[in-house]
Scaffold this active site. Structure first.
Site, PDB file in Angstrom:
ATOM      1  N   TYR A 120       0.831  -1.192   0.000  1.00  0.00           N
ATOM      2  CA  TYR A 120       0.000   0.000   0.000  1.00  0.00           C
ATOM      3  C   TYR A 120       0.873   1.252   0.000  1.00  0.00           C
ATOM      4  CZ  TYR A 120       0.992  -0.211   5.050  1.00  0.00           C
ATOM      5  OH  TYR A 120       1.617  -0.280   6.267  1.00  0.00           O
TER       6      TYR A 120
ATOM      7  N   ASP B 132      -2.975   2.450  10.301  1.00  0.00           N
ATOM      8  CA  ASP B 132      -1.816   1.728  10.854  1.00  0.00           C
ATOM      9  C   ASP B 132      -0.765   1.655   9.747  1.00  0.00           C
ATOM     10  OD1 ASP B 132      -0.035   0.226  12.290  1.00  0.00           O
ATOM     11  OD2 ASP B 132      -1.152  -1.647  12.144  1.00  0.00           O
ATOM     12  N   ILE B 133      -0.149   2.778   9.469  1.00  0.00           N
ATOM     13  CA  ILE B 133       0.747   2.908   8.324  1.00  0.00           C
ATOM     14  C   ILE B 133       2.189   2.652   8.749  1.00  0.00           C
ATOM     15  CG2 ILE B 133       1.461   4.388   6.431  1.00  0.00           C
ATOM     16  CD1 ILE B 133      -1.577   3.573   6.541  1.00  0.00           C
ATOM     17  N   GLU B 134       2.760   1.576   8.210  1.00  0.00           N
ATOM     18  CA  GLU B 134       4.097   1.151   8.625  1.00  0.00           C
ATOM     19  C   GLU B 134       5.053   0.937   7.461  1.00  0.00           C
ATOM     20  OE1 GLU B 134       4.112  -1.892  11.663  1.00  0.00           O
ATOM     21  OE2 GLU B 134       2.014  -1.506  12.160  1.00  0.00           O
ATOM     22  N   LEU B 135       4.604   1.192   6.241  1.00  0.00           N
ATOM     23  CA  LEU B 135       5.484   1.036   5.081  1.00  0.00           C
ATOM     24  C   LEU B 135       4.954   1.874   3.925  1.00  0.00           C
ATOM     25  CD1 LEU B 135       3.866  -1.140   3.020  1.00  0.00           C
ATOM     26  CD2 LEU B 135       4.595  -2.719   4.787  1.00  0.00           C
TER      27      LEU B 135
END
Length: 300
Positions: free
Chosen positions: A112, A152-155
């Site tokens: 994403y 929940d943005i981690e990449l």
């Protein structure tokens, strides 16, 4: 025996004042992530426990840059054959019990990103039509309307998340609010969500105080965690701030806090914050294994 009306009034007024103070004080709640283990029970059984005030359905982990969005609910259901539309039953049950449900987008694994403001607007429209109050013939979770979106943005890209937040919030109306929540990492500011959180549009933020040694609990030492909490609570404009923790040692690489340490040493300190909202736990599956939420709920 005759009663003294003046004495009765003197006794009643302090009691009424005390009751008012209790009523207006903010009680914390527990947020839980659900969806990444088929052995954690369905949404109906999750909300039937009465332990959770918020449930994040995890995850929509494919979206942006022209991709066909994809949701992954692990062993719960198969969205490819519309098998996840049954989740609507659980959504409606939870909402009748006063539980707010968000679709969590992102996660630690997925594909994403947001390529531009136009892309952010397109993703927002997709989320509105397929999970919130809009209409679509291909709603992955059925026709039930979720309360909001959890970031929940981690990449991926660090850009355009503020635009996505603004576009999503533009769909919010007095009769049906669109809640925005987020799960940033505890190092401040979060590298992916820092700018988005600065918009002041987020209702609830559950900071992940784990898998990050500089700002988590470690071997009896609460200093780093409390210092990080204080920085978060004094630096962002948000409705409520939550302490995010793993519900079991196996739920994270590091940062597990024993329940007794949480209830006796940490919560008494952070509850003093005017924006304290409660505790977030990863995840329902691990909470089932340890009973963590049941142990802490009276102290939250």
């Amino acid at each position: 025996m005759a009663r003294n009306p003046h004495l009765t009034l003197l006794l009643i007024f302090p009691l009424l004042f005390f009751m008012t103070q209790i009523k207006t004080s903010h009680a914390g709640g527990i947020a839980i992530y659900w969806g990444q283990n088929g052995n954690e029970g369905n949404l109906t059984s999750t909300c039937a426990t009465g332990k959770y005030s918020y449930v994040n359905i995890a995850f929509l982990n494919i979206f942006g840059s022209g991709q066909t969005p994809g949701i992954n609910l692990a062993g719960h259901c198969n969205p490819a054959n519309k098998g996840c539309t049954i989740v609507s039953q659980g959504i409606r049950y939870c909402q009748k019990r006063g539980v707010k449900l968000m679709l969590s987008i992102g996660g630690a694994v997925g594909n994403y990103t947001l390529a531009s403001r136009k892309d952010a607007k397109k993703v927002a429209k997709y989320l509105w039509k397929n999970f919130l109050g809009g209409k679509s013939s291909s709603r992955p979770l059925g026709h039930a309307i979720l309360d909001g979106i959890d970031f929940d943005i981690e990449l991926g890209s660090t850009k355009y998340w503020p635009d996505l937040a603004r576009y999503l919030k533009s769909y919010s109306k007095p009769r049906r609010k669109v809640y925005l929540t987020a799960a940033p990492q505890c190092p401040f500011p979060d590298s992916f969500l820092g700018d988005a959180l600065n918009t002041g549009l987020f209702d609830y933020v559950w900071v992940q105080f784990y898998n990050n040694p500089p700002c988590q609990y470690s071997s009896g030492n609460i200093t780093n965690l409390v210092s990080s909490w204080n920085r978060w609570s004094s630096s962002i404009k948000v409705g409520r701030l939550f302490l995010g923790l793993p519900a079991a040692p196996a739920a994270a690489g590091s940062g597990y806090v024993p329940p007794k340490v949480l209830t006796s040493r940490i919560l008494p300190v952070i509850r003093k914050s005017p924006i304290y909202g409660g505790v977030m736990l990863w995840s329902k599956y691990y909470d089932d294994q340890t009973g963590y939420s049941a142990t802490i709920i009276k102290s939250v």
